[in-house]
Design an enzyme around this catalytic site. Structure first.
Site, PDB file in Angstrom:
ATOM      1  N   ARG A 111      34.688  42.872  54.360  1.00 41.82           N
ATOM      2  CA  ARG A 111      34.609  43.406  52.512  1.00 41.82           C
ATOM      3  C   ARG A 111      36.053  43.824  51.804  1.00 41.82           C
ATOM      4  O   ARG A 111      36.465  43.817  51.214  1.00 41.82           O
ATOM      5  CB  ARG A 111      33.198  43.427  52.165  1.00 41.82           C
ATOM      6  CG  ARG A 111      33.332  43.661  50.633  1.00 41.82           C
ATOM      7  CD  ARG A 111      31.878  43.738  49.898  1.00 41.82           C
ATOM      8  NE  ARG A 111      31.162  44.309  49.851  1.00 41.82           N
ATOM      9  CZ  ARG A 111      31.399  45.945  50.209  1.00 41.82           C
ATOM     10  NH1 ARG A 111      31.930  46.770  49.737  1.00 41.82           N
ATOM     11  NH2 ARG A 111      30.283  46.580  50.676  1.00 41.82           N
ATOM     12  N   TYR A 134      43.079  28.907  29.955  1.00 41.07           N
ATOM     13  CA  TYR A 134      41.438  28.554  29.564  1.00 41.07           C
ATOM     14  C   TYR A 134      40.616  29.810  29.558  1.00 41.07           C
ATOM     15  O   TYR A 134      39.839  30.476  28.911  1.00 41.07           O
ATOM     16  CB  TYR A 134      40.681  27.551  29.326  1.00 41.07           C
ATOM     17  CG  TYR A 134      39.777  26.912  28.551  1.00 41.07           C
ATOM     18  CD1 TYR A 134      39.701  27.168  27.007  1.00 41.07           C
ATOM     19  CD2 TYR A 134      38.325  26.259  29.043  1.00 41.07           C
ATOM     20  CE1 TYR A 134      39.033  27.300  26.689  1.00 41.07           C
ATOM     21  CE2 TYR A 134      37.198  26.783  27.866  1.00 41.07           C
ATOM     22  CZ  TYR A 134      37.486  27.085  26.464  1.00 41.07           C
ATOM     23  OH  TYR A 134      36.689  26.604  25.635  1.00 41.07           O
ATOM     24  N   ASP A 194      50.984  35.649  35.773  1.00 44.83           N
ATOM     25  CA  ASP A 194      50.161  34.473  36.138  1.00 44.83           C
ATOM     26  C   ASP A 194      51.855  33.790  36.153  1.00 44.83           C
ATOM     27  O   ASP A 194      51.239  33.067  35.369  1.00 44.83           O
ATOM     28  CB  ASP A 194      49.279  34.237  35.456  1.00 44.83           C
ATOM     29  CG  ASP A 194      48.407  32.863  35.734  1.00 44.83           C
ATOM     30  OD1 ASP A 194      48.797  32.357  37.022  1.00 44.83           O
ATOM     31  OD2 ASP A 194      47.360  32.639  35.411  1.00 44.83           O
ATOM     32  N   LYS A 245      45.739  26.418  43.600  1.00 46.10           N
ATOM     33  CA  LYS A 245      47.134  25.620  43.106  1.00 46.10           C
ATOM     34  C   LYS A 245      47.392  25.198  43.889  1.00 46.10           C
ATOM     35  O   LYS A 245      47.447  24.530  45.620  1.00 46.10           O
ATOM     36  CB  LYS A 245      47.243  25.981  41.651  1.00 46.10           C
ATOM     37  CG  LYS A 245      45.585  26.593  40.640  1.00 46.10           C
ATOM     38  CD  LYS A 245      45.133  25.195  40.212  1.00 46.10           C
ATOM     39  CE  LYS A 245      43.593  25.929  39.790  1.00 46.10           C
ATOM     40  NZ  LYS A 245      44.273  26.396  38.780  1.00 46.10           N
TER      41      LYS A 245
HETATM   42  C1  LIG Z   1      43.199  27.374  37.689  1.00 43.65           C
HETATM   43  C2  LIG Z   1      44.019  28.676  37.564  1.00 43.65           C
HETATM   44  C3  LIG Z   1      43.258  29.933  37.589  1.00 43.65           C
HETATM   45  C4  LIG Z   1      42.597  30.826  37.630  1.00 43.65           C
HETATM   46  O1  LIG Z   1      41.716  29.855  39.205  1.00 43.65           O
HETATM   47  P1  LIG Z   1      40.724  29.776  40.472  1.00 43.65           P
HETATM   48  O2  LIG Z   1      41.196  29.768  41.858  1.00 43.65           O
HETATM   49  O3  LIG Z   1      39.996  28.407  39.273  1.00 43.65           O
HETATM   50  O4  LIG Z   1      39.777  30.442  39.513  1.00 43.65           O
HETATM   51  C5  LIG Z   1      44.478  31.087  36.995  1.00 43.65           C
HETATM   52  N1  LIG Z   1      45.738  30.744  36.365  1.00 43.65           N
HETATM   53  C6  LIG Z   1      46.302  29.379  36.165  1.00 43.65           C
HETATM   54  C7  LIG Z   1      47.471  29.096  35.278  1.00 43.65           C
HETATM   55  C8  LIG Z   1      45.237  28.414  36.444  1.00 43.65           C
HETATM   56  O5  LIG Z   1      45.882  27.264  36.587  1.00 43.65           O
END
Ligand SMILES: *Cc1c(COP(=O)(O)O)cnc(C)c1O
Length: 387
Positions: A57, A109, A181, A206
């Site tokens: 952890r 979202y 992000d 992603k």
């Molecule tokens: C999918 C996504 C997230 C969240 O990521 P998870 O791995 O699903 O928790 C955050 N920011 C963007 C732009 C995303 O497309």
């Protein structure tokens, strides 16, 4: 530690393809080993067999390997992997919540929901700003109470392009840090830390992993002297939302092809955006690579390698027509998520809160690495009744 880094900065494609060029010291293997242990042994005198290895952890060798690769690609000095993109974003926002937080409107979202539901419930004030009008950011920061600005570019699903350098200049003038992000851009197309950002966050679920089979998130720091970075590391350690070793290993494997995947998907998306922009059944196409996109000039500067695999478009006729188009697709899969090798389409209105303001007819398309002709033909037959 690695020879590759001593030779100076390599391109992100090279770093990813060679997994930083590290050879397994135990065997000479050219693939990073998977070490799944949750705990690490001590010597008779109670010193650690390998200093720095205590408990999974805190940290683990395979997770650390993934962190080093991503930090190097982003020109950062350190990274921390989390169990999901949202776990990373949650840790970052909590670490920045020593006062109000400035968050861009209309972004992913899940981030908006975390800010409005969880953070607001804990008394954190959220100041929303418009990523395409940074005067609204300056207003949000005017009283110097905000210590963290969170933005997303290109944003999902509006494809708003934010000028990272301009946002960082405004934030730094007011004593705030900037986190970006960069999930939709990837380090192949944009490296926000080199443009003035302080932190970069990815949903590694992603494009970084790219195969729709790992849930992961990461925060990269441009500078580890920050109190906020310390708070982020403490968050992960204390709250425990760390990535598992198997996921880290799969992510390293997925990232080896990051360069070719992102470039192919980006080229495919550009062709599809151009096709959709000329279709009578489509009201609007949002893709930063289109020259009439409001953020195109900024995108050309800060995404020199291409405009990404994500786009959205509004179908003439609203929700019913959009759902019918999605329903007729034979090869593009109806599913949420993005950045995988396979193309995915989603009707956002069907999955967002009725109040979210997403257009009724909006379809979000994550373009994969299939043959572009097959994708164009699939869209053409699905849109045919609207032509
Ligand atoms: C999918 C996504 C997230 C969240 O990521 P998870 O791995 O699903 O928790 C955050 N920011 C963007 C732009 C995303 O497309």
């Amino acid at each position: 530690m690695s020879k590759a880094r001593d030779r100076g900065p390599l391109h992100p494609e090279t770093i990813a393809a060679q997994a930083l060029g590290r050879i397994d010291p135990a065997t000479g293997g050219v693939v990073p080993p998977l070490q799944p242990a949750t705990t690490f042994a001590r010597e008779p005198d109670y010193s650690l067999v390998r200093p720095g290895h205590v408990y999974a952890r805190d940290d683990g060798p395979t997770v650390r390997e993934a962190e080093d690769i991503i930090a190097a690609m982003e020109h950062g000095v350190a990274a921390r992997m989390f169990a999901s993109g949202m776990a990373a974003i949650a840790a970052l926002l909590r670490a920045g919540a020593t006062g109000p937080i400035a968050v861009q409107k209309g972004i992913y979202y899940g981030t908006q929901i975390f800010a409005t539901r969880t953070l607001a419930a804990h008394g954190v004030e959220i100041r929303w700003f418009d990523g395409s009008d940074l005067a609204s950011l300056a207003d949000a920061l005017a009283d110097e109470a905000v210590k963290l600005v969170f933005l997303e570019t290109p944003s999902n699903p509006w494809l708003t392009v934010v000028d990272i350098t301009e946002a960082a200049n405004i934030a730094h003038r007011h004593g705030a840090k900037v986190a970006v992000d960069s999930t939709a851009a990837t380090p192949i197309l944009s490296t926000p830390l080199t443009l003035g950002a302080d932190f970069v966050v990815h949903s590694a679920t992603k494009s970084l992993n790219g195969h729709s089979d790992v849930l992961a998130g990461v925060i990269v720091a441009g500078n580890t002297d920050e109190a906020m970075w310390e708070a982020i590391c403490r968050e992960r350690h204390d709250a425990g939302a760390v990535l598992g070793a198997f996921e880290a290993w799969l992510l390293i494997r997925g990232m080896r092809t990051l360069g070719v995947r992102v470039k192919t998907a980006s080229a495919n998306a550009g062709a599809i955006a151009g096709y959709l922009a000329g279709h009578k059944g489509v009201e609007v196409v949002r893709y930063p690579g289109l020259i009439d996109h409001p953020g195109h000039a900024i995108a050309r500067r800060q995404m020199p390698g291409g405009y990404g695999s994500l786009l959205s478009f509004d179908v003439v006729g609203g929700a019913e027509a959009a759902l019918a188009v999605a329903g007729r697709l034979e090869h593009i899969v109806r599913a949420t998520s993005l950045g995988g090798v396979e193309s995915l389409i989603e009707h956002r209105k069907s999955v967002e809160d009725p109040m979210s303001g997403v257009p009724e007819g909006l379809l979000r398309l994550s373009v994969g690495i299939e043959n572009v002709q097959d994708l164009l033909e699939d869209l053409e037959q699905a849109l045919a009744p609207l032509a």
